[in-house]
Enzyme design. Structure first.
Site, PDB file in Angstrom:
ATOM      1  N   LYS A 100     -11.627  -3.769  12.801  1.00 24.32           N
ATOM      2  CA  LYS A 100     -10.266  -4.319  12.768  1.00 24.32           C
ATOM      3  C   LYS A 100      -9.934  -5.079  14.039  1.00 24.32           C
ATOM      4  O   LYS A 100     -10.355  -4.680  15.124  1.00 24.32           O
ATOM      5  CB  LYS A 100      -9.249  -3.188  12.574  1.00 24.32           C
ATOM      6  CG  LYS A 100      -9.446  -2.532  11.222  1.00 24.32           C
ATOM      7  CD  LYS A 100      -8.700  -1.234  11.080  1.00 24.32           C
ATOM      8  CE  LYS A 100      -9.094  -0.528   9.800  1.00 24.32           C
ATOM      9  NZ  LYS A 100     -10.433   0.075   9.818  1.00 24.32           N
ATOM     10  N   ASP A 167     -13.372  -5.797   3.922  1.00 22.61           N
ATOM     11  CA  ASP A 167     -12.190  -5.488   3.107  1.00 22.61           C
ATOM     12  C   ASP A 167     -11.978  -6.646   2.127  1.00 22.61           C
ATOM     13  O   ASP A 167     -12.065  -7.805   2.523  1.00 22.61           O
ATOM     14  CB  ASP A 167     -10.968  -5.326   4.036  1.00 22.61           C
ATOM     15  CG  ASP A 167      -9.734  -4.836   3.293  1.00 22.61           C
ATOM     16  OD1 ASP A 167      -9.412  -5.414   2.237  1.00 22.61           O
ATOM     17  OD2 ASP A 167      -9.085  -3.891   3.781  1.00 22.61           O
ATOM     18  N   GLU A 227     -14.398  -0.042 -10.100  1.00 25.15           N
ATOM     19  CA  GLU A 227     -13.297   0.938  -9.961  1.00 25.15           C
ATOM     20  C   GLU A 227     -12.178   0.619 -10.948  1.00 25.15           C
ATOM     21  O   GLU A 227     -11.381   1.482 -11.293  1.00 25.15           O
ATOM     22  CB  GLU A 227     -12.730   0.909  -8.540  1.00 25.15           C
ATOM     23  CG  GLU A 227     -13.633   1.561  -7.518  1.00 25.15           C
ATOM     24  CD  GLU A 227     -13.090   1.372  -6.125  1.00 25.15           C
ATOM     25  OE1 GLU A 227     -13.177   0.254  -5.591  1.00 25.15           O
ATOM     26  OE2 GLU A 227     -12.569   2.352  -5.565  1.00 25.15           O
TER      27      GLU A 227
HETATM   28  P1  5GP Z   1     -11.614   2.344   7.194  1.00 29.27           P
HETATM   29  O1  5GP Z   1     -12.519   1.241   6.714  1.00 29.27           O
HETATM   30  O2  5GP Z   1     -10.299   1.807   7.693  1.00 29.27           O
HETATM   31  O3  5GP Z   1     -12.256   3.267   8.177  1.00 29.27           O
HETATM   32  O4  5GP Z   1     -11.319   3.283   5.933  1.00 29.27           O
HETATM   33  C1  5GP Z   1     -10.268   3.050   5.018  1.00 29.27           C
HETATM   34  C2  5GP Z   1     -10.541   1.820   4.173  1.00 29.27           C
HETATM   35  O5  5GP Z   1     -11.671   2.050   3.305  1.00 29.27           O
HETATM   36  C3  5GP Z   1      -9.406   1.480   3.208  1.00 29.27           C
HETATM   37  O6  5GP Z   1      -8.424   0.682   3.821  1.00 29.27           O
HETATM   38  C4  5GP Z   1     -10.131   0.736   2.091  1.00 29.27           C
HETATM   39  O7  5GP Z   1     -10.364  -0.595   2.458  1.00 29.27           O
HETATM   40  C5  5GP Z   1     -11.470   1.442   2.046  1.00 29.27           C
HETATM   41  N1  5GP Z   1     -11.473   2.510   1.018  1.00 29.27           N
HETATM   42  C6  5GP Z   1     -11.314   3.832   1.201  1.00 29.27           C
HETATM   43  N2  5GP Z   1     -11.377   4.498   0.021  1.00 29.27           N
HETATM   44  C7  5GP Z   1     -11.609   3.573  -0.908  1.00 29.27           C
HETATM   45  C8  5GP Z   1     -11.808   3.640  -2.323  1.00 29.27           C
HETATM   46  O8  5GP Z   1     -11.771   4.696  -2.975  1.00 29.27           O
HETATM   47  N3  5GP Z   1     -12.029   2.455  -2.959  1.00 29.27           N
HETATM   48  C9  5GP Z   1     -12.080   1.262  -2.292  1.00 29.27           C
HETATM   49  N4  5GP Z   1     -12.319   0.153  -2.998  1.00 29.27           N
HETATM   50  N5  5GP Z   1     -11.920   1.170  -0.968  1.00 29.27           N
HETATM   51  C10 5GP Z   1     -11.676   2.306  -0.284  1.00 29.27           C
END
Ligand code: 5GP
Length: 362
Positions: A100, A167, A227
């Site tokens: 980020k 993302d 999903e």
């Molecule tokens: P980070 O990448 O910020 O450490 O973890 C959270 C992020 O992982 C979320 O903002 C999202 O982009 C992704 N994420 C977490 N769980 C899921 C999920 O069940 N499905 C999807 N598509 N993305 C997820």
């Protein structure tokens, strides 16, 4: 549950910001509440809510990112998440996170990832092996440590490798930046790329150039796939032949056929699928069909914090929902070693760990 906690396991689908302890999230929210950045009472019930739709989960992630986005907090949550997985005898963890940028606090994607690596270094409760290339030379597995690991006592060791997530809200350029960062950080344990984020956002063609580049450069790729119903995207993702996919919930006959013939391993997240109502009940979960077809599978948590679960719980749940015995569950855990993204040396070590533990099964 205790038995599943005591056996060695690997975790291949865990999002850093989804795996934070509730107690840590509440503490962070309280501090931001005191500073007037958020209203604590508004946020408290959102954190503690247990049933959330997929849409609400992504709203929660936006809130979590407000709570966690400074370097010291990223380091802290990484340390805690690794310690939590190690405490339930995860011997190999692939932790994924979205790098980020937050210019207001001087955070770049690189400095965010440096804070994650700092968190790996900060772990003291367990020995962490996280650097990939620099430690290619194979060392003998310390059987004493492994015995201890299986008994849940002293001397534990956990291998941790990192996946950088793209993302789905990001542009092609931002996705490419993440891939370049992953290449830059290979010596620090980055082994692959994940595509995740709200499945109702973004287009597959936006990420494809970055994913192709990642593959050309030798990074491994896993995709959140199916999903939500989106036939065209699911087919394109399967045609891309990623090394693994996550979820695979909304497939139709044709996609199942394609998946099975391609033998792409599937990261299965039972609690996550049920909580987000992507699958209505475990009786109709695709685990059963894929397991019977001997399709490569690995049980994972997805977001152990957000969904209040653990890898041991997922094994316990699968064992009771699908009437599988301890031996079958142990074999399922052991087979996941074949699908890890780390190099051959780590695979050899893990095989040895599972072989040792297998000898002790009753
Ligand atoms: P980070 O990448 O910020 O450490 O973890 C959270 C992020 O992982 C979320 O903002 C999202 O982009 C992704 N994420 C977490 N769980 C899921 C999920 O069940 N499905 C999807 N598509 N993305 C997820």
């Amino acid at each position: 549950m205790e038995w599943f906690a005591s056996m060695p396991k690997v975790e291949l689908h865990a999002h850093l910001n989804g795996s934070i302890r509730d107690s840590t999230l509440l503490e962070l929210a309280r501090v931001l509440g005191e500073k007037g950045v958020i209203v604590f009472t508004d946020v408290e019930h959102v954190i503690m809510k247990s049933d959330r739709s997929l849409h609400e989960v992504f709203k929660l992630f936006d809130l979590i990112h407000v709570l966690t986005t400074d370097h010291a907090t990223v380091t802290r949550i990484t340390q805690e998440v690794v310690e939590d997985f190690a405490s339930e005898n995860i011997v190999y963890l692939e932790l994924r996170t979205t790098p980020k940028r937050n210019e207001s606090i001087g955070m770049s994607k690189r400095s965010y990832m440096d804070a994650v690596v700092e968190g790996l270094r900060a772990v003291s409760a367990v020995d962490v092996d996280f650097a990939s290339r620099s430690t290619d030379v194979r060392r003998p597995v310390n059987t004493k440590n492994m015995n201890d690991a299986c008994n849940g006592t002293r001397g534990k060791k956990i291998y941790v490798r990192l996946l950088l997530s793209i993302d789905r809200r990001e542009t092609t350029e931002a996705a490419m930046e993440t891939v370049k960062l992953a290449l830059e950080m290979r010596d620090l344990g980055v082994v692959g790329i994940d595509l995740s984020g709200n499945p109702t956002k973004g287009e597959w063609t936006t990420f494809l150039p970055a994913l192709k580049f990642a593959r050309e450069q030798g990074l491994q790729i896993t995709l959140h796939c199916g999903e939500i119903p989106n036939k065209e995207e699911i087919q394109s993702m399967l045609d891309f032949l990623p090394q693994r996919i996550g979820h695979a919930c909304c497939f139709e006959e044709e996609e199942w056929r394609k998946l099975k013939s391609s033998k792409i391993p599937v990261e299965i997240c039972l609690t996550s699928n049920i909580r987000t109502e992507t699958i209505s009940s475990l009786d109709i979960h695709h685990f059963v069909d894929l397991y019977k077809a001997q399709h490569p599978l690995v049980l994972c948590t997805d977001d152990s914090g957000v969904f209040s679960t653990s890898v041991s719980r997922e094994y316990d749940l699968a064992a009771s929902a699908f009437s599988l015995g301890r031996r079958e569950m142990f074999q399922l855990a052991k087979s996941a070693v074949k699908f890890i993204f780390a190099n051959g040396r780590v695979k050899e070590d893990l095989k040895e760990i599972f072989d040792l533990a297998e000898k002790k099964l009753d």
